[in-house]
Design a protein around this motif. Structure first.
Motif, mmCIF file in Angstrom:
data_model
loop_
_atom_site.group_PDB
_atom_site.id
_atom_site.type_symbol
_atom_site.label_atom_id
_atom_site.label_comp_id
_atom_site.label_asym_id
_atom_site.label_seq_id
_atom_site.Cartn_x
_atom_site.Cartn_y
_atom_site.Cartn_z
ATOM 1 N N GLY A 199 9.913 29.843 -5.302
ATOM 2 C CA GLY A 199 10.581 29.749 -4.021
ATOM 3 C C GLY A 199 9.851 28.911 -3.001
ATOM 4 O O GLY A 199 10.404 28.600 -1.945
ATOM 5 N N THR A 200 8.589 28.531 -3.274
ATOM 6 C CA THR A 200 7.866 27.675 -2.338
ATOM 7 C C THR A 200 8.232 26.225 -2.584
ATOM 8 O O THR A 200 8.855 25.888 -3.597
ATOM 9 N N PHE A 201 7.821 25.367 -1.631
ATOM 10 C CA PHE A 201 8.186 23.966 -1.711
ATOM 11 C C PHE A 201 6.944 23.106 -1.900
ATOM 12 O O PHE A 201 5.889 23.379 -1.303
ATOM 13 N N HIS A 202 7.128 22.106 -2.782
ATOM 14 C CA HIS A 202 6.120 21.052 -2.910
ATOM 15 C C HIS A 202 6.680 19.849 -2.150
ATOM 16 O O HIS A 202 7.659 19.235 -2.570
ATOM 17 N N THR A 203 6.038 19.550 -1.018
ATOM 18 C CA THR A 203 6.495 18.435 -0.177
ATOM 19 C C THR A 203 5.601 17.240 -0.434
ATOM 20 O O THR A 203 4.365 17.354 -0.385
ATOM 21 N N GLN A 204 6.225 16.128 -0.730
ATOM 22 C CA GLN A 204 5.486 14.900 -1.012
ATOM 23 C C GLN A 204 6.021 13.803 -0.099
ATOM 24 O O GLN A 204 7.231 13.584 -0.019
ATOM 25 N N SER A 205 5.115 13.109 0.582
ATOM 26 C CA SER A 205 5.495 12.036 1.490
ATOM 27 C C SER A 205 4.708 10.789 1.124
ATOM 28 O O SER A 205 3.499 10.861 0.867
ATOM 29 N N GLU A 206 5.416 9.659 1.084
ATOM 30 C CA GLU A 206 4.788 8.384 0.774
ATOM 31 C C GLU A 206 4.886 7.477 1.985
ATOM 32 O O GLU A 206 5.980 7.283 2.542
ATOM 33 N N LEU A 207 3.721 6.936 2.399
ATOM 34 C CA LEU A 207 3.667 5.926 3.457
ATOM 35 C C LEU A 207 3.519 4.570 2.768
ATOM 36 O O LEU A 207 2.517 4.323 2.098
ATOM 37 N N VAL A 237 0.864 -1.184 0.000
ATOM 38 C CA VAL A 237 0.000 0.000 0.000
ATOM 39 C C VAL A 237 0.898 1.231 0.000
ATOM 40 O O VAL A 237 1.843 1.328 0.798
ATOM 41 N N VAL A 238 0.602 2.155 -0.928
ATOM 42 C CA VAL A 238 1.343 3.409 -1.021
ATOM 43 C C VAL A 238 0.342 4.545 -0.871
ATOM 44 O O VAL A 238 -0.514 4.751 -1.739
ATOM 45 N N LEU A 239 0.408 5.259 0.233
ATOM 46 C CA LEU A 239 -0.427 6.445 0.470
ATOM 47 C C LEU A 239 0.459 7.669 0.278
ATOM 48 O O LEU A 239 1.540 7.771 0.877
ATOM 49 N N THR A 240 -0.006 8.599 -0.570
ATOM 50 C CA THR A 240 0.786 9.769 -0.920
ATOM 51 C C THR A 240 0.117 11.013 -0.382
ATOM 52 O O THR A 240 -1.084 11.224 -0.588
ATOM 53 N N CYS A 241 0.899 11.852 0.288
ATOM 54 C CA CYS A 241 0.416 13.118 0.839
ATOM 55 C C CYS A 241 1.171 14.253 0.171
ATOM 56 O O CYS A 241 2.419 14.269 0.233
ATOM 57 N N ASP A 242 0.467 15.194 -0.492
ATOM 58 C CA ASP A 242 1.086 16.316 -1.200
ATOM 59 C C ASP A 242 0.705 17.615 -0.512
ATOM 60 O O ASP A 242 -0.486 17.890 -0.278
ATOM 61 N N ILE A 243 1.713 18.464 -0.212
ATOM 62 C CA ILE A 243 1.519 19.774 0.400
ATOM 63 C C ILE A 243 2.171 20.801 -0.500
ATOM 64 O O ILE A 243 3.340 20.661 -0.877
ATOM 65 N N HIS A 244 1.427 21.868 -0.842
ATOM 66 C CA HIS A 244 1.906 22.901 -1.762
ATOM 67 C C HIS A 244 1.945 24.247 -1.078
ATOM 68 O O HIS A 244 1.221 24.505 -0.103
ATOM 69 N N GLY A 245 2.786 25.152 -1.628
ATOM 70 C CA GLY A 245 2.768 26.570 -1.293
ATOM 71 C C GLY A 245 3.482 26.937 -0.034
ATOM 72 O O GLY A 245 3.364 28.091 0.416
ATOM 73 N N ALA A 246 4.285 26.079 0.605
ATOM 74 C CA ALA A 246 4.937 26.402 1.874
ATOM 75 C C ALA A 246 6.387 26.786 1.649
ATOM 76 O O ALA A 246 7.052 26.276 0.744
ATOM 77 N N ARG A 247 6.849 27.705 2.478
ATOM 78 C CA ARG A 247 8.277 28.036 2.542
ATOM 79 C C ARG A 247 8.578 28.459 3.963
ATOM 80 O O ARG A 247 7.960 29.429 4.434
ATOM 81 N N PRO A 248 9.410 27.828 4.722
ATOM 82 C CA PRO A 248 10.181 26.646 4.316
ATOM 83 C C PRO A 248 9.291 25.417 4.190
ATOM 84 O O PRO A 248 8.108 25.469 4.499
ATOM 85 N N ALA A 249 9.914 24.303 3.762
ATOM 86 C CA ALA A 249 9.153 23.081 3.583
ATOM 87 C C ALA A 249 8.553 22.640 4.913
ATOM 88 O O ALA A 249 9.105 22.893 5.990
ATOM 89 N N VAL A 250 7.434 21.963 4.822
ATOM 90 C CA VAL A 250 6.698 21.577 6.016
ATOM 91 C C VAL A 250 7.314 20.344 6.657
ATOM 92 O O VAL A 250 8.040 19.584 6.010
#
Length: 1087
Positions: free
Chosen positions: A327-335, A283-296
């Protein structure tokens, strides 16, 4: 340095001339200039010129002579002040204001004003006012030509300061700062001219700011512009620029910095499983967060429990942050994890926050997803263990839970082997309606571990636990012995019998019956009152102590457990080994003879068990010998080492018997240990001579000597004999022996030496016999030897022509032993043997003496033969003057050296003109031919020589003309003459160089001492000084420079003469070494 001083002097002269001109300007010219000054204040500027400070600037003054006529004068004004004037015509005088004298120059053709080292104060409106002799009506230049001069000064620096007044470096990053925070900065442009234009920009957008301030100090502006800006997302990844625009700089100067701006995340989204997943799937669950600086910072939750990648090996969290162009960060995390039944109906949540949310005490943003997991049955069996006897009923339970819960298949396994539940005679149940399994009647084969496997649409599930079913039955046994193999009686060891269970349940025996040859020995345990030591023991073990021949039986046992007595085991025999009896030893023959054989025999009455047919032998107390195991042993051949004791004994697996021993006696027949050689040579003059023989003989025997078969009497004074009885030698294997030496008593021989002819004889050594052998003898021929003598060769001199083979030469000599021969030529051996045989053609280098060397071990002797190789002569011609006559000399080289000659001239048609044989002049190998003195053409003279072998080849010389005087000399004389002339010439050149150097040094010193007198002489002709441009100046000092410091780099034109042209350049060079005193105007000597 001198040239520079000269230019400075010329400038001073020009300035003096300008002063003189200004004093002679007419009054009318002054009035014209005054009118021009009045008019210049109201006219418009014709052109504008800008130039950097400290640079030179040229201000043009256009004059059109065709329109305006001839120019009379020209004046330059700075504002209302005149700074320069030029009067044209014959005098052509220029005047410059003292203030600008060193920086301003007035030039003509074209007319222009040149200002050097431009200063800020030079900025003004300059007027070029022109006056013409007769102005033309077409002239449009009555009001002069006006030029606005602007002095440009680039800013020394452009600096940005923050709200605290600290400098912000160009290109640096300020922060971190957060959105909605106010950014304050100040841009300062320092020390520039003209007034700059300062503005703030973000990218291409000009920022709204306050008005700039400008401070003017010493003509330089310092401009300041403040910035107060509220930060927003639009400022991400943007440079804040201070732009400065000025005429003093070529391009816009940009000083910038960027802001490390921190902003909140704008969105969060979680995705992965759409509907459901299956256990075991990744199982791969993906969480995407946009528009943050610094990265979350991102956190995963399983319901309310935090998930970390270190939780277990199958759970992994992968996070990455990518910076976007803004300059913002796209943070992507996979569980990532493998789905199990424990994740079914669980809520997975992703939370994210950064420092902006934390500072403003805002909640993290989050997104959640509920997971459904399908999984196969999870099975559990009970009870864990069952013990039953045969023919009993046994129930095996199986419980489960699954998603989905409906089963598609039920299977039971015993020891991981599928159970056939369809055998209804033995089993009941074990299907989807009734999962439990019933064994109707237990058997021995039902023993094992039972497991249950259930299946649904997702997969199979097997119970982790197993039911251990144990069915009890009577034992089957066997006999084991320790030690396993036969037992030696001599060891007096113990044997343990084990009643080993082959098949039983339970496997532990509680009683055992022991049998010997099928007769009951004992039943254990024996708990009678008299045998308490046999009550609490292991009944499966029986100990037999000190095993001997009386324990030789067949043993068996019966076992008893909870199921009853089992059958008796098969018999097993206990083998006991014991050693053979004492041995008896004999040998034949009773007395052994050297180099023959003797046989020993060993026997026993009691062979032991197992019966022995093997024996061990010892020799001299050493052994046993590993390679001899038979009852008979033959020793062959018998030697000295055989004279010792011998022993034997019988042995088997039970041990070895008693040993028997005998001593062996050995005799030796007569035998030569050292016999006489076939030939014995002795030098006839030797002072000593002996003959030796040694005979092995046991029992002992005697030795006598014979000459030519006649016994030598012991009273013969020419001989004496010495004898010795030698002990046996174990090192060589020799028995006892007799040594006899026959000595030749040389003083009692004629002349105390041997006769080389009469004393050659046969000598013999003879022994007597003994009981094991007869008499033996040894003979030698006694030869008298001497060195080679009377050596001769068959030919003393051998003549041979070149390229032919000579005949053989035989060498002979008398000697004993016979001599060997070798032939030597030029210290090298060329042949072995008494015959010199040369099979190759001879050449002239083979000419010489050949030596025959005859030699043996007592000395050597030589004989010589000479081989003369004869060959045709070759010739050489040389030209010399002999007795004042031009002579040709022809020299022949041949063997024999005596030669005849023939002279000729080679003509044009390749024919020869015979000139005769020439003159010998008391020389057998040379011929002289005197050339004629009246020839005038080139000729080729030829010479040929012949001897007894034949004619040699022609030699020739080209005679072009009569020899010069030097050609008539010999080569060595000519070389000596040329060398003497060259040496004399070199000596003269060296002397001349030395004289020239001395003269030039002395002449230079004289000139330096005479400079003062030469400088005081007039440097110019009468009337010439007034025509010089610097006439009227103060007279320069005429003091010469000290010759000791006269080390400048200049080359003076008058170095060799005092006057050179109209100007004394040496004096001018000296004049350049002085400087002008600024206060008095006087010229001082340069220190």
């Amino acid at each position: 340095m001198g040239n520079m001083a000269l230019r400075q002097s010329a400038k001073d002269v020009a300035k003096s001339n300008c002063v003189a001109v200004r004093s002679s300007i007419s009054l009318s010219l002054v009035l014209v200039l005054c009118l021009a000054l009045v008019d210049s204040s109201t006219a418009q500027v014709d052109t504008t010129i800008s130039q950097q400070e400290s640079q030179s600037v040229v201000l043009p003054c256009p004059v059109d002579a065709e329109k305006c006529g001839k120019l009379h004068s020209l004046n330059w004004f700075k504002g209302d002040d005149r700074i320069a004037a030029m009067l044209l015509g014959d005098s052509n005088v220029t005047s410059v204001n003292k203030e600008f004298d060193e920086r301003v120059t007035v030039e003509q053709n074209p007319y222009r004003l040149v200002i050097k080292d431009l200063k800020i104060a030079d900025e003004d409106i300059y007027l070029c006012d022109t006056t013409f002799f007769i102005p033309e009506e077409t002239c449009d230049n009555f009001n002069g030509y006006r030029i606005e001069l602007r002095v440009l000064v680039p800013p020394t620096e452009v600096v940005i300061l923050d709200a605290k007044g600290d400098r912000i470096k160009n290109g640096s990053v300020v922060g971190p700062m957060q959105e909605r925070q106010s950014l304050k900065a100040t841009c300062t442009v320092r020390n520039t001219r003209p007034q700059p234009e300062v503005s703030w920009f973000r990218g291409t957008k000009r920022l709204t700011t306050y008005s700039p301030t400008h401070d003017l100090v010493d003509g330089l502006y310092t401009s300041t512009l403040e910035l107060d800006w509220t930060l927003s997302r639009e400022d991400l990844a943007q440079d804040i620029e201070c732009r400065v625009k000025s005429a003093a700089i070529q391009n816009v100067t940009v000083t910038k910095f960027s802001v490390d701006l921190q902003v909140r995340p704008t969105s969060i989204d979680i995705n992965g499983v759409k509907h459901h997943t299956v256990q075991g799937s990744k199982v791969v669950l993906t969480c995407d967060i946009h528009g943050a600086r610094p990265a979350v910072n991102l956190t995963w939750y399983n319901t309310t429990t935090i998930i970390s990648s270190g939780e277990n090996e199958i759970t992994e969290v992968r996070s990455k942050s990518l910076e976007k162009s803004d300059g913002t960060f796209h943070t992507q995390s996979e569980l990532i994890f493998n789905a199990t039944r424990f994740e079914n109906d669980r809520v997975f949540r992703c939370e994210a926050e950064n420092i902006v949310l934390q500072i403003n005490r805002e909640k993290p943003i989050s997104s959640a997803l509920t997971l459904e997991v399908l999984y196969p049955p999870v099975v559990k069996v009970s009870p864990s263990a069952i013990t039953a006897n045969t023919s009993e009923i046994v129930l095996l339970n199986c419980e489960y839970f699954a998603n989905p819960a409906s089963l598609t298949q039920v299977e039971w396994y015993r020891n991981d082997i599928l159970v056939n539940v369809n055998d209804t005679t033995h089993y009941k149940g074990g299907n989807s309606e009734n999962v439990a399994l019933v064994i109707k009647s237990t058997e021995k084969e039902d023993i094992g571990n039972y497991s249950c496997q259930l299946s649904n649409n997702i997969g199979k599930g097997t119970s982790d636990q197993k039911i251990n079913l144990d069915v009890q039955y009577a034992p089957t046994v066997e006999i084991l012995m320790i030690p396993e193999g036969p037992v030696k009686e001599s060891d007096e060891s113990n044997v343990t019998l084990f009643c080993n269970v082959l098949d039983a349940n339970p496997s532990v025996l509680t009683k055992v019956r022991w049998y010997a040859n099928s007769t009951l020995l004992k039943e254990l345990p024996d708990c009678e009152e008299t045998r308490e030591d046999l009550c609490h023991i292991d009944p499966s073990k029986l100990l037999l102590e000190s095993i001997g021949r009386g324990f030789f039986y067949n043993y068996s046992c019966e076992g008893f457990n909870a199921a009853g007595w089992g059958p008796r085991s098969e018999d097993k025999e206990l083998l006991v080994h014991y050693e053979p009896g004492p041995a008896a030893l004999s040998h034949f023959p009773l007395v052994a003879v050297k180099k023959k054989s003797v046989t020993f025999s060993c026997s026993v009455d009691d062979p032991g068990f197992p019966e022995s047919n093997r024996f061990r032998w010892l020799r001299g107390g050493r052994g046993p010998l590993q390679d001899i195991v038979t009852k008979d042993w033959t020793v062959e051949p018998v030697g000295l080492d055989s004279r010792t004791n011998y022993s034997c004994y019988a042995y088997n697996e039970g041990g070895k018997g008693v040993m028997a021993t005998v001593n062996l006696e050995v005799h030796a027949p007569p035998f030569f240990i050292k016999n006489l050689p076939p030939y014995t040579g002795i030098l006839h003059s030797s002072p000593n001579a002996t003959l030796t023989c040694r005979i092995e003989c046991v029992p002992r025997c005697d030795i006598s000597w014979q000459k030519d078969g006649v016994p030598i009497e012991r009273n013969d004074s020419r001989y004496f004999i010495k004898e010795k009885y030698m002990d046996a030698s174990p090192a060589t294997g020799d028995f006892e022996s007799m040594l006899s030496v026959l000595h030749f008593n040389m003083p009692n021989w004629p002349d105390s030496k041997f006769n080389i002819e009469a004393d050659n004889a046969n000598y013999s050594c003879v022994s007597t016999g003994n009981i094991v052998g007869g008499s033996i003898r040894s003979r030698t021929y006694f030869g008298i030897e001497y060195a080679p003598e009377n050596t001769t060769v068959s030919e003393n001199i051998v003549y041979v022509q070149e390229d032919t083979i000579p005949g053989r030469v035989i060498c002979k000599s008398r000697a004993n032993p016979e001599p060997s021969y070798k032939w030597i030529f030029k210290n090298e051996t060329i042949a072995n043997g008494n015959a010199l045989i040369i099979n190759t053609a001879m050449n002239r280098n083979d000419d010489g003496t050949y030596t025959c060397l005859a030699y043996n071990k007592h000395g050597s002797s030589i004989a010589k033969t000479v081989i003369k190789v004869q060959f045709k002569p070759r010739c050489e011609i040389e030209r010399q003057e002999i007795d004042d006559q031009d002579t040709l000399i022809c020299t022949a080289y041949g063997n024999p050296i005596e030669a005849d000659f023939s002279w000729s001239i080679k003509t044009e048609n390749e024919t020869d003109e015979n000139l005769g044989s020439g003159k010998k002049e008391n020389s057998v190998e040379k011929s002289f031919y005197i050339l004629q003195t009246d020839y005038a053409i080139s000729r080729t003279y030829r010479c040929v020589a012949n001897n007894t072998v034949g004619y040699g080849p022609f030699c020739e010389i080209e005679v072009a003309e009569q020899l010069a005087w030097w050609q008539l000399w010999e080569k060595n004389t000519l070389i000596i003459l040329v060398a003497a002339i060259l040496g004399l010439l070199l000596t003269v050149i060296v002397i001349c160089c030395i004289i020239i150097c001395i003269c030039r040094r002395r002449r230079r010193q004289d000139k330096l001492h005479d400079k003062s007198s030469s400088l005081r002489e007039p440097l110019t002709e009468p009337g010439e000084y007034e025509n010089l441009p610097f006439h009227g100046l103060q007279t320069a000092p005429n003091k010469p420079i000290n010759a000791q410091i006269f080390d400048d780099e200049f080359i003076y034109a008058d170095l060799e003469s005092q006057h050179y042209g109209p100007i004394n350049y040496k004096a001018a060079s000296l004049y350049s070494q002085v400087k002008k005193n600024k206060e008095s105007g006087a010229l001082d000597d340069l220190k």
